[in-house]
Design a protein around this motif. Structure first.
Motif, PDB file in Angstrom:
ATOM      1  N   HIS A   1       2.289   4.901  39.568  1.00 20.75           N
ATOM      2  CA  HIS A   1       2.405   6.564  40.103  1.00 20.75           C
ATOM      3  C   HIS A   1       3.331   7.167  40.433  1.00 20.75           C
ATOM      4  O   HIS A   1       3.991   7.701  40.983  1.00 20.75           O
ATOM      5  CB  HIS A   1       1.145   5.888  41.686  1.00 20.75           C
ATOM      6  CG  HIS A   1       0.759   7.560  42.525  1.00 20.75           C
ATOM      7  ND1 HIS A   1       1.269   8.540  42.452  1.00 20.75           N
ATOM      8  CD2 HIS A   1      -1.139   7.149  42.476  1.00 20.75           C
ATOM      9  CE1 HIS A   1       0.246   9.513  43.103  1.00 20.75           C
ATOM     10  NE2 HIS A   1      -1.059   9.271  42.629  1.00 20.75           N
ATOM     11  N   PHE A   2       2.980   8.296  39.408  1.00 22.12           N
ATOM     12  CA  PHE A   2       4.059   9.709  39.254  1.00 22.12           C
ATOM     13  C   PHE A   2       3.857   9.925  40.625  1.00 22.12           C
ATOM     14  O   PHE A   2       5.270  11.163  40.691  1.00 22.12           O
ATOM     15  CB  PHE A   2       3.884  10.635  38.099  1.00 22.12           C
ATOM     16  CG  PHE A   2       4.118   9.640  36.595  1.00 22.12           C
ATOM     17  CD1 PHE A   2       4.798  10.418  35.997  1.00 22.12           C
ATOM     18  CD2 PHE A   2       3.443   8.914  36.261  1.00 22.12           C
ATOM     19  CE1 PHE A   2       5.934   9.052  35.254  1.00 22.12           C
ATOM     20  CE2 PHE A   2       3.562   8.287  35.035  1.00 22.12           C
ATOM     21  CZ  PHE A   2       4.945   8.452  34.405  1.00 22.12           C
ATOM     22  N   GLY A   3       3.212  10.572  41.362  1.00 23.66           N
ATOM     23  CA  GLY A   3       3.371  11.477  42.749  1.00 23.66           C
ATOM     24  C   GLY A   3       4.066  10.705  43.601  1.00 23.66           C
ATOM     25  O   GLY A   3       4.844  11.135  44.259  1.00 23.66           O
ATOM     26  N   ARG A   4       4.259   9.417  44.017  1.00 24.16           N
ATOM     27  CA  ARG A   4       4.953   8.402  45.210  1.00 24.16           C
ATOM     28  C   ARG A   4       6.298   8.492  44.860  1.00 24.16           C
ATOM     29  O   ARG A   4       6.917   8.430  45.147  1.00 24.16           O
ATOM     30  CB  ARG A   4       4.273   7.251  44.734  1.00 24.16           C
ATOM     31  CG  ARG A   4       2.548   7.011  45.832  1.00 24.16           C
ATOM     32  CD  ARG A   4       2.143   6.118  45.977  1.00 24.16           C
ATOM     33  NE  ARG A   4       1.711   4.851  45.467  1.00 24.16           N
ATOM     34  CZ  ARG A   4       0.743   4.661  44.353  1.00 24.16           C
ATOM     35  NH1 ARG A   4      -0.429   5.674  45.092  1.00 24.16           N
ATOM     36  NH2 ARG A   4       0.581   3.836  43.700  1.00 24.16           N
ATOM     37  N   ALA A   5       6.104   7.909  42.695  1.00 26.52           N
ATOM     38  CA  ALA A   5       7.768   7.726  42.786  1.00 26.52           C
ATOM     39  C   ALA A   5       8.457   9.176  42.660  1.00 26.52           C
ATOM     40  O   ALA A   5       9.337   8.725  43.421  1.00 26.52           O
ATOM     41  CB  ALA A   5       7.452   7.444  41.004  1.00 26.52           C
ATOM     42  N   ALA A   6       7.880  10.324  42.249  1.00 22.12           N
ATOM     43  CA  ALA A   6       8.627  12.083  42.671  1.00 22.12           C
ATOM     44  C   ALA A   6       8.988  11.711  44.449  1.00 22.12           C
ATOM     45  O   ALA A   6      10.278  12.200  44.599  1.00 22.12           O
ATOM     46  CB  ALA A   6       7.777  12.571  42.317  1.00 22.12           C
ATOM     47  N   THR A   7       8.040  11.049  45.431  1.00 22.16           N
ATOM     48  CA  THR A   7       8.244  11.206  46.480  1.00 22.16           C
ATOM     49  C   THR A   7       9.380  10.760  46.678  1.00 22.16           C
ATOM     50  O   THR A   7       9.902  11.000  47.722  1.00 22.16           O
ATOM     51  CB  THR A   7       7.020  10.986  47.269  1.00 22.16           C
ATOM     52  OG1 THR A   7       6.168  11.890  46.831  1.00 22.16           O
ATOM     53  CG2 THR A   7       7.751  11.430  48.934  1.00 22.16           C
ATOM     54  N   ARG A   8       9.373   8.965  46.221  1.00 21.87           N
ATOM     55  CA  ARG A   8      10.353   8.517  46.401  1.00 21.87           C
ATOM     56  C   ARG A   8      11.357   8.531  45.949  1.00 21.87           C
ATOM     57  O   ARG A   8      12.707   8.606  46.448  1.00 21.87           O
ATOM     58  CB  ARG A   8      10.240   6.981  45.660  1.00 21.87           C
ATOM     59  CG  ARG A   8      10.762   6.012  46.085  1.00 21.87           C
ATOM     60  CD  ARG A   8      10.106   4.405  45.109  1.00 21.87           C
ATOM     61  NE  ARG A   8      11.083   3.769  44.489  1.00 21.87           N
ATOM     62  CZ  ARG A   8      11.344   2.278  44.892  1.00 21.87           C
ATOM     63  NH1 ARG A   8       9.622   2.004  44.711  1.00 21.87           N
ATOM     64  NH2 ARG A   8      12.128   1.860  43.264  1.00 21.87           N
ATOM     65  N   LEU A   9      11.624   9.535  44.890  1.00 24.86           N
ATOM     66  CA  LEU A   9      12.354   9.594  44.427  1.00 24.86           C
ATOM     67  C   LEU A   9      13.505  11.319  44.443  1.00 24.86           C
ATOM     68  O   LEU A   9      14.231  11.576  44.712  1.00 24.86           O
ATOM     69  CB  LEU A   9      12.526   9.966  42.958  1.00 24.86           C
ATOM     70  CG  LEU A   9      12.514   8.597  42.228  1.00 24.86           C
ATOM     71  CD1 LEU A   9      12.088   8.862  40.672  1.00 24.86           C
ATOM     72  CD2 LEU A   9      13.847   7.596  42.108  1.00 24.86           C
ATOM     73  N   HIS A  10      12.646  11.670  45.627  1.00 30.50           N
ATOM     74  CA  HIS A  10      13.046  13.493  46.354  1.00 30.50           C
ATOM     75  C   HIS A  10      13.112  14.241  45.576  1.00 30.50           C
ATOM     76  O   HIS A  10      13.824  14.803  45.293  1.00 30.50           O
ATOM     77  CB  HIS A  10      14.690  12.857  47.180  1.00 30.50           C
ATOM     78  CG  HIS A  10      14.542  12.147  47.800  1.00 30.50           C
ATOM     79  ND1 HIS A  10      13.505  12.325  49.516  1.00 30.50           N
ATOM     80  CD2 HIS A  10      14.682  11.191  48.737  1.00 30.50           C
ATOM     81  CE1 HIS A  10      13.688  11.779  50.241  1.00 30.50           C
ATOM     82  NE2 HIS A  10      14.465  10.330  49.268  1.00 30.50           N
ATOM     83  N   MET A  11      11.994  14.360  43.897  1.00 28.68           N
ATOM     84  CA  MET A  11      12.603  15.053  43.410  1.00 28.68           C
ATOM     85  C   MET A  11      10.773  15.574  43.042  1.00 28.68           C
ATOM     86  O   MET A  11       9.249  14.876  43.295  1.00 28.68           O
ATOM     87  CB  MET A  11      12.761  14.455  42.055  1.00 28.68           C
ATOM     88  CG  MET A  11      11.957  13.216  41.350  1.00 28.68           C
ATOM     89  SD  MET A  11      12.981  12.403  40.332  1.00 28.68           S
ATOM     90  CE  MET A  11      12.975  13.486  39.038  1.00 28.68           C
ATOM     91  N   ALA A  12      10.129  16.461  42.300  1.00 25.11           N
ATOM     92  CA  ALA A  12       8.820  17.419  41.714  1.00 25.11           C
ATOM     93  C   ALA A  12       8.709  16.282  40.561  1.00 25.11           C
ATOM     94  O   ALA A  12       9.043  15.370  40.041  1.00 25.11           O
ATOM     95  CB  ALA A  12       9.234  18.491  41.538  1.00 25.11           C
ATOM     96  N   GLN A  13       7.454  16.299  40.667  1.00 23.35           N
ATOM     97  CA  GLN A  13       6.300  14.914  39.855  1.00 23.35           C
ATOM     98  C   GLN A  13       6.804  15.032  37.666  1.00 23.35           C
ATOM     99  O   GLN A  13       6.856  14.756  37.344  1.00 23.35           O
ATOM    100  CB  GLN A  13       5.300  15.128  39.863  1.00 23.35           C
ATOM    101  CG  GLN A  13       4.304  14.254  39.136  1.00 23.35           C
ATOM    102  CD  GLN A  13       3.074  14.137  39.200  1.00 23.35           C
ATOM    103  OE1 GLN A  13       2.444  14.321  40.742  1.00 23.35           O
ATOM    104  NE2 GLN A  13       2.487  13.796  38.413  1.00 23.35           N
ATOM    105  N   SER A  14       6.406  16.519  37.709  1.00 25.16           N
ATOM    106  CA  SER A  14       6.919  17.496  36.488  1.00 25.16           C
ATOM    107  C   SER A  14       8.332  16.683  36.396  1.00 25.16           C
ATOM    108  O   SER A  14       8.544  16.496  34.963  1.00 25.16           O
ATOM    109  CB  SER A  14       7.327  18.924  36.493  1.00 25.16           C
ATOM    110  OG  SER A  14       7.518  19.800  35.051  1.00 25.16           O
ATOM    111  N   PRO A  15       9.632  17.066  36.568  1.00 23.70           N
ATOM    112  CA  PRO A  15      11.184  16.427  36.418  1.00 23.70           C
ATOM    113  C   PRO A  15      11.108  15.398  36.292  1.00 23.70           C
ATOM    114  O   PRO A  15      11.705  14.363  35.244  1.00 23.70           O
ATOM    115  CB  PRO A  15      11.898  17.077  37.258  1.00 23.70           C
ATOM    116  CG  PRO A  15      11.260  18.522  37.996  1.00 23.70           C
ATOM    117  CD  PRO A  15      10.151  17.929  37.471  1.00 23.70           C
TER     118      PRO A  15
END
Length: 298
Positions: free
Chosen positions: A17-31
């Motif tokens: 899931h790109f949204g959860r992964a982005a949250t985990r990495l402390h970054m926005a989903q687009s980058p």
């Protein structure tokens, strides 16, 4: 290829899931999406199948994942090496286990590892059946796993750590609950609660073996991928279930464990790891396991 690309790839592969992964990495989903596209361009293959409802690894993604794990582990070790005490063992080990069936084996190993090797980080992965464990060991997404024997021959090494007698978990108001032991043939007409048929559960194999030897195939009315929930359903009167004697201390209220009558039937528990692994961390874990969980009779 950059380390942060692999970190992003692993996060998406684990979360799917790109949204959860982005949250985990402390970054926005687009980058994050842009980073994955850069990695895909670098390796020359699509790593994920994406649509509006799901994200799945492609064959190329599955092939890359164990290498990504190893690269990131080596990077972590390199960062620790300059400040580590001489002779200390440090790193990360992923251990797969099924659940309640490992409550007598996993805790003592985990405690001993934390005491003796505090710089080894444990990643404990639950609900991993024996068949899946072998696949994940070969793929490199697990380093060690608690499994049942026998296993199909393959690229894993195993060591027996426990032999537990098989018995049946019954509702406490069942007519056979007052027996000291239960003849399995008396359960031929009962409703059974079992692991899913295609889950790769070695307990399922043991259940089928002993029931077939008693002249019947169990009538399974409920498949559940968790041993404790199976016993909870027994307590609710849904059916009966074959378990190992190790569950005696955790049988839920409203149910009882009774050994099978006659010649004792056993389920063998083992540790499995990738044959020929040269990992120093895994070697240290196996050494501790040999002390804490010795082979019966050795």
């Amino acid at each position: 290829m950059e380390i942060r690309w692999l970190e992003s790839f692993v996060a998406v592969a684990e979360e799917l899931h790109f949204g959860r992964a982005a949250t985990r990495l402390h970054m926005a989903q687009s980058p994050l999406s842009q980073t994955i596209r850069k990695l895909e361009k670098d390796v020359g293959a699509r790593l994920f199948e994406r649509n509006t409802r799901s994200v799945d690894l492609t064959a190329a993604g599955h092939a890359l994942l164990p290498h990504a794990y190893r690269i990131l582990e080596e990077v972590g070790l390199a960062r620790k090496a300059p400040t580590a005490a001489p002779g200390s063992v440090y790193g990360r080990v992923s251990i797969g286990f099924s659940g309640a069936l490992n409550h007598l084996t996993l805790p003592p190993l985990a405690r001993a590892l934390r005491q003796r090797h505090p710089n080894i980080s444990l990643n404990l992965v639950g609900r991993v059946m024996s068949g899946e464990a072998v696949d994940r060991l070969v793929a490199g997404t697990l380093d060690l796993a608690f499994v049942g024997l026998p296993l199909n021959p393959g690229a894993v090494a195993t060591r027996l750590i426990a032999r537990e007698r098989l018995g049946v978990v019954l509702p406490s108001d069942h007519p056979l609950a007052e027996r000291d032991a239960v003849d399995l043939r008396e359960l031929a007409e009962e409703a059974f609660i079992a692991m899913p048929l295609l889950s790769g559960s070695s307990l399922n194999d043991s259940v089928m073996r002993v029931c077939t030897a008693s002249g019947f195939r169990p009538r399974v009315v409920q498949e559940v991928p968790d041993p404790f929930i199976m016993m909870t359903l027994v307590s609710a009167g849904v059916g009966v279930s074959i378990m190992t004697e190790g569950v005696v201390g955790i049988v839920p209220a409203g149910s009882v464990f009774r050994p099978l009558a006659g010649v004792p039937q056993f389920h063998d528990h083992a540790l499995a790891w990738t044959a020929g692994s040269a990992s120093r961390v895994l070697g240290a874990v196996l050494d501790v396991a040999a002390e804490v969980l010795p082979t019966p009779g050795a």
